[in-house]
Design a protein around this motif. Structure first.
Motif, PDB file in Angstrom:
ATOM      1  N   MET B 186       0.995  -1.463   0.371  1.00 55.25           N
ATOM      2  CA  MET B 186       0.284   0.220  -0.198  1.00 55.25           C
ATOM      3  C   MET B 186       1.033   1.637   0.386  1.00 55.25           C
ATOM      4  SD  MET B 186      -3.411   1.266   2.724  1.00 55.25           S
ATOM      5  CE  MET B 186      -4.450  -0.613   2.004  1.00 55.25           C
ATOM      6  N   LEU B 187       1.867   1.112   0.860  1.00 55.22           N
ATOM      7  CA  LEU B 187       3.400   2.425   0.242  1.00 55.22           C
ATOM      8  C   LEU B 187       3.753   2.619  -1.036  1.00 55.22           C
ATOM      9  CD1 LEU B 187       4.955   2.798   3.944  1.00 55.22           C
ATOM     10  CD2 LEU B 187       3.319   4.114   2.725  1.00 55.22           C
ATOM     11  N   ALA B 188       3.341   2.928  -1.967  1.00 51.75           N
ATOM     12  CA  ALA B 188       4.003   2.698  -3.293  1.00 51.75           C
ATOM     13  C   ALA B 188       5.259   2.714  -3.277  1.00 51.75           C
ATOM     14  CB  ALA B 188       3.211   3.417  -4.183  1.00 51.75           C
ATOM     15  N   ALA B 189       5.895   1.850  -4.122  1.00 53.37           N
ATOM     16  CA  ALA B 189       7.455   2.897  -4.652  1.00 53.37           C
ATOM     17  C   ALA B 189       7.383   3.770  -5.159  1.00 53.37           C
ATOM     18  CB  ALA B 189       8.216   2.344  -5.592  1.00 53.37           C
ATOM     19  N   GLY B 190       8.613   5.287  -4.847  1.00 53.16           N
ATOM     20  CA  GLY B 190       8.416   6.557  -5.183  1.00 53.16           C
ATOM     21  C   GLY B 190       7.628   7.460  -4.185  1.00 53.16           C
ATOM     22  N   THR B 191       7.015   6.941  -3.045  1.00 57.38           N
ATOM     23  CA  THR B 191       6.250   8.249  -2.400  1.00 57.38           C
ATOM     24  C   THR B 191       7.082   8.732  -1.471  1.00 57.38           C
ATOM     25  OG1 THR B 191       5.709   5.875  -0.648  1.00 57.38           O
ATOM     26  CG2 THR B 191       4.099   6.604  -2.725  1.00 57.38           C
ATOM     27  N   VAL B 192       6.392   9.811  -0.643  1.00 63.48           N
ATOM     28  CA  VAL B 192       7.586   9.939   0.357  1.00 63.48           C
ATOM     29  C   VAL B 192       8.111   9.187   1.321  1.00 63.48           C
ATOM     30  CG1 VAL B 192       5.825  10.899   1.875  1.00 63.48           C
ATOM     31  CG2 VAL B 192       7.859  12.152   1.811  1.00 63.48           C
ATOM     32  N   TRP B 193       6.955   7.664   2.235  1.00 63.18           N
ATOM     33  CA  TRP B 193       7.018   7.230   2.996  1.00 63.18           C
ATOM     34  C   TRP B 193       8.193   5.634   3.005  1.00 63.18           C
ATOM     35  CZ3 TRP B 193       3.596   9.172   5.593  1.00 63.18           C
ATOM     36  CH2 TRP B 193       2.325   9.141   5.325  1.00 63.18           C
ATOM     37  N   ARG B 194       8.379   6.386   1.434  1.00 62.49           N
ATOM     38  CA  ARG B 194      10.176   5.699   1.311  1.00 62.49           C
ATOM     39  C   ARG B 194      11.373   5.837   1.065  1.00 62.49           C
ATOM     40  NH1 ARG B 194       8.262  -0.311   1.230  1.00 62.49           N
ATOM     41  NH2 ARG B 194       6.442  -0.122   1.193  1.00 62.49           N
TER      42      ARG B 194
END
Lengths: 196, 240
Positions: B186-194
């Protein structure tokens, strides 16, 4: 990943919670040193869990009727003792490469209570200490959480037993939960449902 | 207080997990099975990790009720529920359509509501049980570009606390797990979360692992701490 701490030190807990926590942790394979039973035992292996109490039963006292010096000495004395215990634990854990601290604090620090301003003040200070230490010691792999106990009795809600409080402490102490830090978990049988 | 999951006759307790095909729900299925639960999983796509897997849209109360009936027949009456089905969309407030808002509320709040309606009466009749709703740290602190998600997750907190107060005397425990950013698809690659720069701002320096959420949910379902009405948030220090 190990399921439980290697060596837990219990400091300043109410006698029944101390006994139940030692029992639950030992059942998980943790060596337990309690300040209530062997204060001078050598701490080997190095502790990776400290469970630190800050609750002390006090008779109800109306704030406006309380002697200011007595109130202040009580709060200062209890917070100074907590400060010393937590600082010693934090230093040991950071030196040892990480671990967990679980504070057992007064739930009246969340919701307040008439006749218990000193208890609530100490409890709330312990919550703030939990939060700040979690931020400060997180990078050193030390998780800091709290179990809030001694909530107000309420019809329809069962007060938790010492064993149930111990199970909550053991959950907060679980080394498999590195992401659980800075949290205060009311263990009052549901009478307190706010979040600190 | 009784231990909610354990059946009086000693047989394995039955839990229902929604969102069981992936991520946090799947981790819950695995953890609960390892702790001796019989687990029925549902999701929009069929999973394969539970004792019984089914395709169910949790926003549909009739489908949820039918699913719980089947679980009761095939595994036994559920005494544990983990409402984990959910999704996230990053949309600014003025671009959230009424349909997107309704769907978000339907899956998260509807999912918990429908599962509870379908399982709580039997738990009350048996004198024990436990329900866990999976919310989010955003339900506590809010966040940008996901007002419908935050609203829906926040609603879970209110429903849970009221259910806890209403069900305490019946021995049913109701709690929320509010994960921080968790290492799932659900936390897509490339998002701030990663982004390593973001992770470095977290007190723990790392994303939450789904297994941590599963351990937390399993502890709450066990009833060992007699916790009810609580929001337990393993969140990597995002919300302290």
């Amino acid at each position: 990943m190990k399921l439980s701490a290697n060596h837990a030190v219990l400091v300043g807990l109410p006698t029944d919670v101390d006994r139940a926590t030692a029992q639950v942790l030992r059942a998980h394979g943790t060596r337990v040193t309690s300040s209530r039973s062997h204060a001078d035992a050598p701490l080997r292996p190095a502790p990776d869990l400290f469970v630190i109490g800050s609750t002390e039963a006090r008779p109800a006292a109306a704030f406006l009727d309380t002697d200011p010096q007595t109130w202040w000495a009580d709060v200062e004395g209890r917070l100074s003792a907590l400060f010393a215990r937590v600082r010693a634990a934090g230093r040991d854990l950071v030196a040892g490469g990480g671990g967990r601290i679980v504070l057992v604090l007064d739930a009246r620090g969340l919701a307040g209570a008439a006749g218990a301003t000193a208890d609530a003040t100490v409890g709330a200070a312990a919550i703030a200490l939990t939060k700040s230490l979690a931020r400060e010691l997180g990078p050193a792999h030390v998780a800091v959480n709290a179990a809030a106990v001694s909530g107000p009795p309420e019809a329809g809600f069962a007060e938790p037993t010492p064993h149930e409080i111990a199970e909550t402490i053991a959950f907060l102490a679980d080394p498999r939960l590195p992401s659980l830090t800075g949290q205060t978990l009311p263990c009052t049988g549901g009478t307190i449902r706010t979040r600190a | 207080m009784s231990t909610p999951g354990r059946d009086h006759d000693g047989s394995a307790p039955v839990a229902v997990v929604s969102g069981a095909a992936a991520g946090i729900g799947l981790a819950c299925v695995r953890e609960l099975r390892s702790q001796g639960w019989l687990v029925a999983g549902c999701d929009l796509r069929v999973g394969d990790a539970a004792d019984l897997d089914a395709v169910v849209d949790v926003a549909d109360p009739v489908a949820v009720a039918r699913f719980v009936d089947r679980v009761t027949r095939e595994l036994g009456p559920p005494t544990g529920v983990v409402s984990a089905a959910g999704y996230v969309e990053e949309i600014p407030l003025d671009a959230i359509s009424p349909a997107a808002f309704r769907r978000m509320l339907g899956v998260h709040l509807g999912g918990l509501h429908h599962l509870t309606r379908a399982t709580l009466p039997a738990m009350v009749a048996r004198g024990g049980g436990a329900i866990v709703a999976v919310a989010s740290e955003l339900a506590i602190a809010g966040g940008e570009d996901a007002a419908h998600y935050v609203t829906a997750k926040g609603a879970l907190l209110g429903l849970t606390r009221s259910l806890a107060a209403e069900s305490a005397s019946a021995g049913v425990l109701v709690n929320v797990v509010a994960p921080g950013p968790t290492d799932t698809a659900m936390l897509a690659a490339g998002t701030v979360w990663r982004d390593p720069a973001y992770l470095a701002t977290l007190p723990t320096g790392a994303l939450v692992r789904p297994e941590e959420i599963a351990l937390t949910a399993a502890f709450l379902l066990s009833g060992r701490g007699a916790l009810t009405g609580q929001v337990v948030s393993p969140n990597a220090g995002t919300v302290i």
